[in-house]
Write a protein that holds these residues in place. Structure first.
Motif, PDB file in Angstrom:
ATOM      1  N   HIS A 236      15.259   6.624   6.542  1.00 41.73           N
ATOM      2  CA  HIS A 236      13.978   7.142   7.021  1.00 41.73           C
ATOM      3  C   HIS A 236      12.820   6.414   6.355  1.00 41.73           C
ATOM      4  N   LEU A 237      11.667   6.602   6.949  1.00 39.48           N
ATOM      5  CA  LEU A 237      10.428   5.992   6.469  1.00 39.48           C
ATOM      6  C   LEU A 237       9.294   6.956   6.755  1.00 39.48           C
ATOM      7  N   LEU A 238       8.449   7.185   5.779  1.00 35.28           N
ATOM      8  CA  LEU A 238       7.233   7.972   6.004  1.00 35.28           C
ATOM      9  C   LEU A 238       6.039   7.062   5.767  1.00 35.28           C
ATOM     10  N   ARG A 239       5.125   7.058   6.740  1.00 30.60           N
ATOM     11  CA  ARG A 239       3.878   6.296   6.599  1.00 30.60           C
ATOM     12  C   ARG A 239       2.717   7.263   6.744  1.00 30.60           C
ATOM     13  N   THR A 240       1.755   7.118   5.859  1.00 22.25           N
ATOM     14  CA  THR A 240       0.630   8.057   5.793  1.00 22.25           C
ATOM     15  C   THR A 240      -0.671   7.293   5.944  1.00 22.25           C
TER      16      THR A 240
ATOM     17  N   PRO B  96       0.850  -1.196   0.000  1.00 21.81           N
ATOM     18  CA  PRO B  96       0.000   0.000   0.000  1.00 21.81           C
ATOM     19  C   PRO B  96       0.884   1.245   0.000  1.00 21.81           C
ATOM     20  N   PHE B  97       0.526   2.249  -0.804  1.00 25.05           N
ATOM     21  CA  PHE B  97       1.418   3.395  -0.946  1.00 25.05           C
ATOM     22  C   PHE B  97       0.646   4.675  -1.233  1.00 25.05           C
ATOM     23  N   ALA B  98       1.294   5.787  -0.913  1.00 27.42           N
ATOM     24  CA  ALA B  98       0.783   7.105  -1.286  1.00 27.42           C
ATOM     25  C   ALA B  98       1.250   7.415  -2.693  1.00 27.42           C
ATOM     26  N   LEU B  99       0.341   7.894  -3.516  1.00 29.36           N
ATOM     27  CA  LEU B  99       0.685   8.129  -4.918  1.00 29.36           C
ATOM     28  C   LEU B  99       1.729   9.223  -5.058  1.00 29.36           C
ATOM     29  N   PHE B 100       1.638  10.259  -4.224  1.00 32.98           N
ATOM     30  CA  PHE B 100       2.591  11.363  -4.252  1.00 32.98           C
ATOM     31  C   PHE B 100       3.268  11.497  -2.891  1.00 32.98           C
ATOM     32  N   PRO B 101       4.463  12.086  -2.842  1.00 34.68           N
ATOM     33  CA  PRO B 101       5.120  12.299  -1.548  1.00 34.68           C
ATOM     34  C   PRO B 101       4.363  13.331  -0.715  1.00 34.68           C
ATOM     35  N   SER B 102       4.518  13.241   0.597  1.00 33.47           N
ATOM     36  CA  SER B 102       3.794  14.123   1.513  1.00 33.47           C
ATOM     37  C   SER B 102       4.747  15.130   2.166  1.00 33.47           C
ATOM     38  N   VAL B 103       4.200  16.302   2.447  1.00 34.72           N
ATOM     39  CA  VAL B 103       5.010  17.407   2.963  1.00 34.72           C
ATOM     40  C   VAL B 103       5.543  17.119   4.359  1.00 34.72           C
ATOM     41  N   VAL B 104       6.838  17.368   4.545  1.00 33.76           N
ATOM     42  CA  VAL B 104       7.502  17.341   5.848  1.00 33.76           C
ATOM     43  C   VAL B 104       8.380  18.588   5.933  1.00 33.76           C
ATOM     44  N   PRO B 105       8.237  19.401   6.970  1.00 35.15           N
ATOM     45  CA  PRO B 105       9.125  20.563   7.104  1.00 35.15           C
ATOM     46  C   PRO B 105      10.591  20.120   7.158  1.00 35.15           C
ATOM     47  N   LYS B 106      11.431  20.760   6.347  1.00 35.95           N
ATOM     48  CA  LYS B 106      12.829  20.352   6.236  1.00 35.95           C
ATOM     49  C   LYS B 106      13.553  20.428   7.577  1.00 35.95           C
ATOM     50  N   ASP B 107      13.288  21.460   8.359  1.00 33.11           N
ATOM     51  CA  ASP B 107      13.976  21.598   9.639  1.00 33.11           C
ATOM     52  C   ASP B 107      13.599  20.465  10.596  1.00 33.11           C
TER      53      ASP B 107
ATOM     54  N   VAL C 222       1.629  -0.315   8.649  1.00 36.46           N
ATOM     55  CA  VAL C 222       1.391  -0.807   7.283  1.00 36.46           C
ATOM     56  C   VAL C 222       1.005  -2.274   7.323  1.00 36.46           C
ATOM     57  N   ALA C 223       1.760  -3.074   8.092  1.00 37.87           N
ATOM     58  CA  ALA C 223       1.472  -4.509   8.169  1.00 37.87           C
ATOM     59  C   ALA C 223       0.099  -4.759   8.783  1.00 37.87           C
ATOM     60  N   ALA C 224      -0.337  -3.846   9.673  1.00 33.98           N
ATOM     61  CA  ALA C 224      -1.657  -3.980  10.289  1.00 33.98           C
ATOM     62  C   ALA C 224      -2.770  -3.534   9.355  1.00 33.98           C
ATOM     63  N   GLY C 225      -2.418  -2.978   8.193  1.00 32.34           N
ATOM     64  CA  GLY C 225      -3.411  -2.579   7.191  1.00 32.34           C
ATOM     65  C   GLY C 225      -3.979  -1.189   7.379  1.00 32.34           C
ATOM     66  N   ASN C 226      -3.320  -0.367   8.213  1.00 38.57           N
ATOM     67  CA  ASN C 226      -3.873   0.948   8.528  1.00 38.57           C
ATOM     68  C   ASN C 226      -3.080   2.119   7.957  1.00 38.57           C
ATOM     69  N   ALA C 227      -1.947   1.857   7.334  1.00 36.34           N
ATOM     70  CA  ALA C 227      -1.099   2.939   6.849  1.00 36.34           C
ATOM     71  C   ALA C 227      -0.521   2.580   5.485  1.00 36.34           C
ATOM     72  N   PHE C 228       0.022   3.613   4.819  1.00 29.60           N
ATOM     73  CA  PHE C 228       0.511   3.489   3.455  1.00 29.60           C
ATOM     74  C   PHE C 228       1.947   4.018   3.400  1.00 29.60           C
ATOM     75  N   LEU C 229       2.797   3.327   2.655  1.00 28.67           N
ATOM     76  CA  LEU C 229       4.176   3.763   2.507  1.00 28.67           C
ATOM     77  C   LEU C 229       4.233   5.051   1.703  1.00 28.67           C
TER      78      LEU C 229
ATOM     79  N   GLU D 278       4.077  -3.948  20.450  1.00 31.07           N
ATOM     80  CA  GLU D 278       4.581  -3.404  19.196  1.00 31.07           C
ATOM     81  C   GLU D 278       3.740  -3.967  18.057  1.00 31.07           C
ATOM     82  N   GLY D 279       3.869  -3.325  16.890  1.00 31.98           N
ATOM     83  CA  GLY D 279       3.274  -3.897  15.692  1.00 31.98           C
ATOM     84  C   GLY D 279       2.013  -3.230  15.208  1.00 31.98           C
ATOM     85  N   GLY D 280       1.491  -2.231  15.898  1.00 32.63           N
ATOM     86  CA  GLY D 280       0.308  -1.523  15.422  1.00 32.63           C
ATOM     87  C   GLY D 280      -0.986  -2.229  15.791  1.00 32.63           C
TER      88      GLY D 280
END
Length: 486
Positions: free
Chosen positions: A459-463, A55-66, A473-480, A380-382
């Motif tokens: 790093h890893l971003l999950r949305t 499962p994935f996000a089609l576009f990258p998501s905003v994260v403040p650089k700082d 993600v493994a629990a089915g609630n988030a997207f890479l 652990e594990g969501g």
């Protein structure tokens, strides 16, 4: 400590709606790219499960650089704190031993650790090797973005490989649809850094013909995230590895070499194990019988380098996270780095103990503002946290003793952004929130802190949808996903 504002991010992600034909083509292209490059999972845990795209996000998501840079800076400090606590058995047992009469699973881990310490078996641990992941929300307080830690994962920190593949897809889509992802994409080398850290630990063990052991769950859904790393170990360094469940470790361990050496009998070959990399062992489901517990003991009492050792595993328990948030606790482990201790403390979220003497304080907070808090067990594990009405119902029916095995954390409120989230070939559009994870690796040998490695390794971003409570993600609630830095 606040990060730079991210108001520009609203504009960067606002122009993301695609017409049906463009959306269909882009989703099809994305799925094809991810399949070709190995970003796949098993659909279920059944032995004959079919393979599907992650499962994935089609576009990258905003994260403040700082905020992103601050999270990377914190990685080496959390590595240091985790290492020092893992070498402080009195501290761990003081805070975790009360769990033995409350939570069967956590209590069993603590009892095994206590047994290990008392028998001196932990002295065989040549080095402490950790691959951690510190997870953050970027909270919005009075219009400012503030990095706040959700949890520190010390065992089975996953999705480094599949997360990198999604980030690489976003680099491709960035060139195809630049108007949807204007901004800077963070470079990513998770896979290369993971295998380099494992190679360092393998070389320290320095036993010819030894292999790295991946301890895994039966019929693992997230098998390919692990397999990418296994094959990269061989491609880059010629290091062989094995996949085994805990039960298989118990079945195949050569008893004549125990407790000193971990050697697996595979057909007619005896294979010494240099590094044990746990991708299982963090859930009660991983221990359906005494054979699995026996395997964990065999591993812990051997001289193989564990990732993590049982002590380091316990550092990731929610109770330790909550205790460290109390005044003066973190500072015990960073006495030589007071300024850096302040930086670490700045990312702690509000947390409250449910120990019996102070339990009423947390209960009053939860009951008066149930939408502002989350109740966390030692898991652990969501999929394990309790929110809102479910939290209140549990508090009202649970005994005081049972509640004392939990911690209460104030909910964080990250900024929402629109995106398409894709699962099973279908894309849906809506407002989302993202969780940033920073991987850190350390390898330290001896009692005098002989550091071989201590660095951030990726790093890893999950949305997830804004209204979704638990992640994973493994629990089915988030997207890479991957960060779009602004």
């Amino acid at each position: 400590m606040s990060c730079a504002g991210d108001d520009d991010g609203k504009n960067l992600q606002s122009n993301r709606r695609l017409d049906n034909s463009d959306l269909e083509e882009l989703v099809s292209t994305a799925i094809s790219y991810l399949a070709v490059h190995g970003s796949v999972m098993n659909e279920t845990k059944e032995a004959d499960s079919k393979m599907v795209h992650s499962p994935f996000a089609l576009f990258p998501s905003v994260v403040p650089k700082d905020c992103f840079k601050q999270a990377y800076k914190l990685a080496t400090l959390f590595n240091l704190v985790a290492f020092r606590i893992s070498n402080s058995p009195d501290y761990l047992l003081k805070h975790l031993e009360p769990l033995t009469g409350i939570d069967d699973f956590s209590g069993r881990l603590v009892q095994l650790y206590k047994e290990t310490v008392q028998k001196g078996e932990g002295n065989r641990q040549r080095c402490q090797f950790g691959i951690l992941r510190s997870d953050y929300f970027i909270d919005v307080l009075q219009g400012k973005s503030v990095l706040k830690q959700i949890e520190l994962n010390t065992i089975a920190s996953s999705f480094a490989a599949l997360g990198q593949r999604v980030a690489e897809w976003h680099q491709v889509s960035h060139s195809m649809f630049p108007q949807t992802s204007a901004g800077e994409l963070a470079p990513i080398e998770n896979i290369e850094n993971f295998v380099r850290a494992m190679k360092e630990a393998h070389q320290v063990y320095n036993v010819p013909e030894s292999r790295i052991l991946f301890v895994v769950q039966p019929n693992e859904r997230n098998k390919y995230d692990q397999e990418i790393i296994r094959w990269e170990l061989w491609k880059q360094f010629g290091i062989k590895s094995l996949r085994r469940t805990l039960r298989q470790v118990d079945e195949q361990a050569d008893r004549s070499s125990l407790p000193g050496k971990l050697v697996l009998q595979c057909s007619n070959e005896k294979i010494p194990i240099s590094v044990v990399y746990f991708r299982a062992g963090y859930s009660p489901d991983d221990y359906p019988s005494e054979r699995e517990w026996n395997a964990r003991r065999i591993i812990e009492w051997s001289d193989s380098i564990k990732c993590p050792s049982l002590g380091l595993h316990l550092v990731g328990m929610k109770k330790i996270q909550q205790v460290l948030s109390e005044s003066g606790q973190l500072e015990q482990f960073l006495q030589d780095r007071p300024e850096e201790a302040a930086l670490v403390r700045s990312c702690f979220a509000e947390q409250y103990s449910l120990d019996l003497p102070v339990q009423h304080i947390a209960i009053q907070l939860a009951e008066s503002n149930p939408t502002d808090y989350v109740l966390k067990p030692q898991r652990e594990g969501g999929g394990n946290n309790l929110y809102g009405n479910r939290m209140l119902q549990f508090i009202r029916r649970a005994s005081k003793e049972e509640l004392s095995g939990y911690v209460l954390m104030k909910l964080l409120r990250p900024r929402e952004y629109p995106n398409y989230l894709v699962q099973k070939g279908k894309a849906f559009f809506g407002n989302c929130i993202s969780e940033l994870g920073i991987f850190g690796a350390f390898l330290c040998c001896g009692n005098e802190e002989k550091w071989i490695l201590n660095e951030p390794i990726g790093h890893l971003l999950r949305t997830k949808w804004t209204q979704q409570e638990d992640g994973g993600v493994a629990a089915g609630n988030a997207f890479l996903d991957s960060p779009l830095l602004v």
